[in-house]
Design a protein around this motif. Sequence first.
Motif, PDB file in Angstrom:
ATOM      1  N   ILE A 157       0.940  -1.173  -0.071  1.00 50.41           N
ATOM      2  CA  ILE A 157      -0.332  -0.021  -0.076  1.00 50.41           C
ATOM      3  C   ILE A 157       1.161   1.083   0.192  1.00 50.41           C
ATOM      4  N   VAL A 158       0.598   2.351  -0.636  1.00 47.42           N
ATOM      5  CA  VAL A 158       1.237   3.801  -0.524  1.00 47.42           C
ATOM      6  C   VAL A 158       0.406   4.192  -0.156  1.00 47.42           C
ATOM      7  N   THR A 159       0.292   5.325   0.530  1.00 46.32           N
ATOM      8  CA  THR A 159      -0.761   6.595   0.857  1.00 46.32           C
ATOM      9  C   THR A 159      -0.391   7.739   0.443  1.00 46.32           C
ATOM     10  N   LEU A 160      -0.509   8.906  -0.071  1.00 48.69           N
ATOM     11  CA  LEU A 160      -0.157  10.404  -0.503  1.00 48.69           C
ATOM     12  C   LEU A 160      -1.541  11.241   0.547  1.00 48.69           C
ATOM     13  N   ILE A 161      -0.066  11.375   1.029  1.00 46.54           N
ATOM     14  CA  ILE A 161      -1.112  12.778   1.618  1.00 46.54           C
ATOM     15  C   ILE A 161      -1.272  13.995   1.843  1.00 46.54           C
ATOM     16  N   ASP A 162      -2.806  14.795   0.783  1.00 42.06           N
ATOM     17  CA  ASP A 162      -2.562  16.442   1.405  1.00 42.06           C
ATOM     18  C   ASP A 162      -3.657  16.653   1.276  1.00 42.06           C
ATOM     19  N   VAL A 193       1.148  -6.305   5.163  1.00 40.89           N
ATOM     20  CA  VAL A 193       1.811  -5.818   3.896  1.00 40.89           C
ATOM     21  C   VAL A 193       2.441  -4.936   4.157  1.00 40.89           C
ATOM     22  N   PRO A 194       3.663  -4.192   3.318  1.00 37.48           N
ATOM     23  CA  PRO A 194       4.167  -3.023   3.304  1.00 37.48           C
ATOM     24  C   PRO A 194       3.476  -1.891   2.942  1.00 37.48           C
ATOM     25  N   VAL A 195       3.596  -0.443   3.953  1.00 37.60           N
ATOM     26  CA  VAL A 195       2.755   0.413   3.929  1.00 37.60           C
ATOM     27  C   VAL A 195       3.823   1.649   3.982  1.00 37.60           C
ATOM     28  N   ILE A 196       3.924   2.226   2.183  1.00 36.25           N
ATOM     29  CA  ILE A 196       4.497   3.767   2.902  1.00 36.25           C
ATOM     30  C   ILE A 196       3.626   4.766   2.393  1.00 36.25           C
ATOM     31  N   SER A 197       3.574   5.790   3.180  1.00 37.19           N
ATOM     32  CA  SER A 197       2.935   6.691   2.507  1.00 37.19           C
ATOM     33  C   SER A 197       3.885   8.852   2.404  1.00 37.19           C
ATOM     34  N   VAL A 198       3.331   9.362   1.716  1.00 34.36           N
ATOM     35  CA  VAL A 198       4.799  10.283   1.332  1.00 34.36           C
ATOM     36  C   VAL A 198       3.654  11.120   1.508  1.00 34.36           C
ATOM     37  N   VAL A 199       4.197  11.789   2.255  1.00 28.05           N
ATOM     38  CA  VAL A 199       3.717  13.455   2.211  1.00 28.05           C
ATOM     39  C   VAL A 199       3.872  14.481   1.172  1.00 28.05           C
ATOM     40  N   THR A 200       3.196  14.663   0.241  1.00 25.63           N
ATOM     41  CA  THR A 200       2.890  15.345  -1.027  1.00 25.63           C
ATOM     42  C   THR A 200       2.242  17.097  -0.681  1.00 25.63           C
ATOM     43  N   GLY A 201       1.450  17.521  -0.405  1.00 27.89           N
ATOM     44  CA  GLY A 201       1.272  18.621   0.240  1.00 27.89           C
ATOM     45  C   GLY A 201       1.349  19.448   1.932  1.00 27.89           C
ATOM     46  N   GLU A 202       0.753  19.467   1.919  1.00 26.29           N
ATOM     47  CA  GLU A 202      -0.327  19.625   3.429  1.00 26.29           C
ATOM     48  C   GLU A 202      -0.515  18.095   4.112  1.00 26.29           C
ATOM     49  N   GLY A 203       0.069  17.827   5.464  1.00 19.59           N
ATOM     50  CA  GLY A 203       0.109  16.942   6.221  1.00 19.59           C
ATOM     51  C   GLY A 203      -0.667  17.428   7.204  1.00 19.59           C
ATOM     52  N   LEU A 209      -2.696  11.624   9.641  1.00 18.33           N
ATOM     53  CA  LEU A 209      -2.168  10.429  10.648  1.00 18.33           C
ATOM     54  C   LEU A 209      -2.958   9.249  10.026  1.00 18.33           C
ATOM     55  N   ALA A 210      -4.674   9.430   9.730  1.00 20.68           N
ATOM     56  CA  ALA A 210      -5.855   8.710   9.567  1.00 20.68           C
ATOM     57  C   ALA A 210      -4.753   7.366   8.171  1.00 20.68           C
ATOM     58  N   ILE A 211      -4.207   8.089   7.521  1.00 25.82           N
ATOM     59  CA  ILE A 211      -3.956   6.936   6.501  1.00 25.82           C
ATOM     60  C   ILE A 211      -2.152   6.753   6.292  1.00 25.82           C
ATOM     61  N   GLY A 212      -1.560   8.191   7.631  1.00 25.74           N
ATOM     62  CA  GLY A 212      -0.243   8.020   7.557  1.00 25.74           C
ATOM     63  C   GLY A 212       0.537   6.853   8.679  1.00 25.74           C
ATOM     64  N   VAL A 213      -0.275   6.033   9.164  1.00 25.60           N
ATOM     65  CA  VAL A 213       0.483   4.649  10.050  1.00 25.60           C
ATOM     66  C   VAL A 213       1.103   3.588   8.594  1.00 25.60           C
ATOM     67  N   THR A 214       2.395   4.005   8.862  1.00 24.50           N
ATOM     68  CA  THR A 214       2.823   3.298   7.301  1.00 24.50           C
ATOM     69  C   THR A 214       4.415   2.805   8.166  1.00 24.50           C
ATOM     70  N   ASN A 215       4.822   1.288   7.529  1.00 20.35           N
ATOM     71  CA  ASN A 215       6.457   1.065   7.762  1.00 20.35           C
ATOM     72  C   ASN A 215       7.667   2.280   7.277  1.00 20.35           C
ATOM     73  N   ARG A 216       7.153   3.403   6.274  1.00 24.01           N
ATOM     74  CA  ARG A 216       8.203   3.791   6.448  1.00 24.01           C
ATOM     75  C   ARG A 216       7.654   5.689   5.727  1.00 24.01           C
ATOM     76  N   LEU A 218       7.650   9.516   3.917  1.00 20.65           N
ATOM     77  CA  LEU A 218       8.395   9.992   3.171  1.00 20.65           C
ATOM     78  C   LEU A 218       7.810  11.878   3.118  1.00 20.65           C
ATOM     79  N   MET A 219       8.537  12.159   2.788  1.00 20.95           N
ATOM     80  CA  MET A 219       7.858  14.144   2.557  1.00 20.95           C
ATOM     81  C   MET A 219       8.687  14.451   1.694  1.00 20.95           C
ATOM     82  N   LEU A 220       7.986  15.306   0.467  1.00 20.39           N
ATOM     83  CA  LEU A 220       8.228  15.573  -0.505  1.00 20.39           C
ATOM     84  C   LEU A 220       8.739  17.269   0.000  1.00 20.39           C
ATOM     85  N   GLU A 221      10.131  17.982  -0.681  1.00 21.09           N
ATOM     86  CA  GLU A 221      10.832  19.039  -0.034  1.00 21.09           C
ATOM     87  C   GLU A 221      10.482  19.755   0.518  1.00 21.09           C
ATOM     88  N   HIS A 222       9.211  19.747  -0.097  1.00 20.12           N
ATOM     89  CA  HIS A 222       8.480  21.526   0.009  1.00 20.12           C
ATOM     90  C   HIS A 222       6.962  21.025   0.911  1.00 20.12           C
TER      91      HIS A 222
END
Lengths: 323, 314
Positions: A157-162, A193-203, A209-216, A218-222
């Motif tokens: 699973i991949v979650t994208l947070i914005d 299963v592996p779960v990774i979240s990426v904060v792409t904009g605003e977290g 967090l409701a889609i952000g409890v993950t193995n890894r 990551l955050m985009l630079e900005h």
Amino acid sequence: MAENKPIPLEFEKPLEVLSEQITRLEQQLVSHPELEADIEKLQEQYSKLKKSLYSNLKSIDHLAIARHPQRPYTRDYLERWDPNWLELHGDRKGSDDQAMVCGLVRFDDELRCLVVGTQKGRDLRAKQRCNFGMPQPEGYRKALRLFHHAEKFGIPIVTLIDTPGAYPGLEAEEHNQAQAIAVNLLELSGLTVPVISVVTGEGGSGGALAIGVTNRILMLEHSVYSVISPEGCASILWRSSEKVLEAAEAMRITAREILALGVIDGVIEEPLGGAHHDMDMAAANVKAALTRELKSLLALSPAEIRKDRQNKYRKIGAFVEAN
Amino acid sequence: MAMDLKDWFSNRRKRRERENLVPKQPLSNEEYCALWKQCFQCREMLYARDLRHNLHVCPKCQYHFRIGAEERIEQIADPDSFVEIDQKMDSADPLEFVDTDAYSKRQKQAQKKSGLYEAVLTGTCRINGHDAALGVMDFAFFGGSMGSVVGEKVTRLIEKAIEEHIPLIIVSSSGGARMQEGILSLMQLAKTSSALKDLSDAGLLYISILSEPTFGGVTASFAMLGDIIIAERGARVGFAGRRVIEQTIRQKLPADFQTAEYLLKHGQVDMVLDRLQIKETLANMIQFHQPLVEDPNRAFSKNGRSKVGSRTKK
Ligand SMILES: [Zn+2]
């Protein structure tokens, strides 16, 4: 092309002025070929200014980029990663929250995943449909249904947070927004299963967090991630909505600061000026990071994957014990 | 509670001044020690000792006064059965947070003012003879907000319940996550919920009690994850605060919005209880969930011994 031109932010105005000057001179170039040297000089100045501008950003500038109206959203990433991605709808209980997008995605022949992400909406109508990226409880329950789907079939699973946050509304409370978030935190903890979240904009707080409890994580630079919006923090702790700058700095909301606090696992580089300057490149950068992390997690056993995730959160906190 | 005559007079004077100046102001913490207390709801003058015997519920109108963690433990745990764990734990102020004043300074002030180390007390106790792990939040310390310490103490309490194979009870009262610890506070929601996943997998009972007020990050994590959820009469509970919602949707909210009765109507809690019913109901519920016969197929039966509820001591 014109419509895709990045809209300048307040702190980018000096750059904009310089850019306009260059354009003006370029238009005169045909009749005045001697201007070429001046143009070159200005262009050099322009790229110097651009570099220094973006390497000295304040928290509030990162926040502005993270909220930029042209920032790539979940659907922009999905289209670029896999033009044939399959969208899955609905919580099966009477609702299909458009602020939460879910789909099946193939990265390549060997890597597939479920992507769950918040969606803000580009034009006004889409924004309203997506509730400006603020999910209702039904959105979190839709995500949960698909987390269980992925678990059943062993799909990472991949979650994208914005998101500015979970929607604070009358119906959202009636339908138990708090419980929808809490259950996701608990259920995500137990996935094998592996779960990774990426904060792409605003977290935005619990709604992120409701889609952000993950193995890894990551955050985009900005991108930014915080327990409450800087506006909310300023109005509560400073009792002034004008102290947003101070609140943003004090809470340490930027990717680099949160990496230093040991909460996230990596920062993904953005094109100069922000992801909206080159969506293709941004999407490629995120995909590369995800591929790397997923492949390393897939080497673990299901039990190890769950343990890895739970250990990660067990360690977060800063306290001292007296005797 | 013993008290100097001098203190009594000074308290009475303060109280009278307060009543004359701002008649509807709720009483402050120090006034709890006063001999007389006025009900916020029906304005009846109540003798403090009687009020305490009645668990700080007005005998005339059933108004539930807000109580601290220590008093709550006294009301729930059998006399002298509470054994506190992780008593002295301080936030390390990881952000070196400063707003109009330093967080580290505010912490010390809060400790002094409330007599508490942090916003939650945790430990083990007996409830009518049943062993249980008990955590009680205290709104008087930083609005009961959850930072690293609350998150860690609650997580350790959950781990203690798993280790000793006893049921878990948490009484919540909180304004939400603690802003002064930024993202670390937010992550405590994940940490506590993750521990509750293990508790649930161990087949152990968790009863969550929502007391006035419970909001934000605490509601959106362990408070809403009870196998059984009880709202205390008079509690207001929600995710977002009333003011934030009104500003967002620009309409008036119903008068009973986010009250215990409202939660019951919308299926969010199992029951609404008066404070005087809580201890008996907890004991009853723990007893009810103990297995009648040993079942080797249940997840919680380890070493051939089922003890999902608790050991009962007399
Ligand atoms: Zn009364």
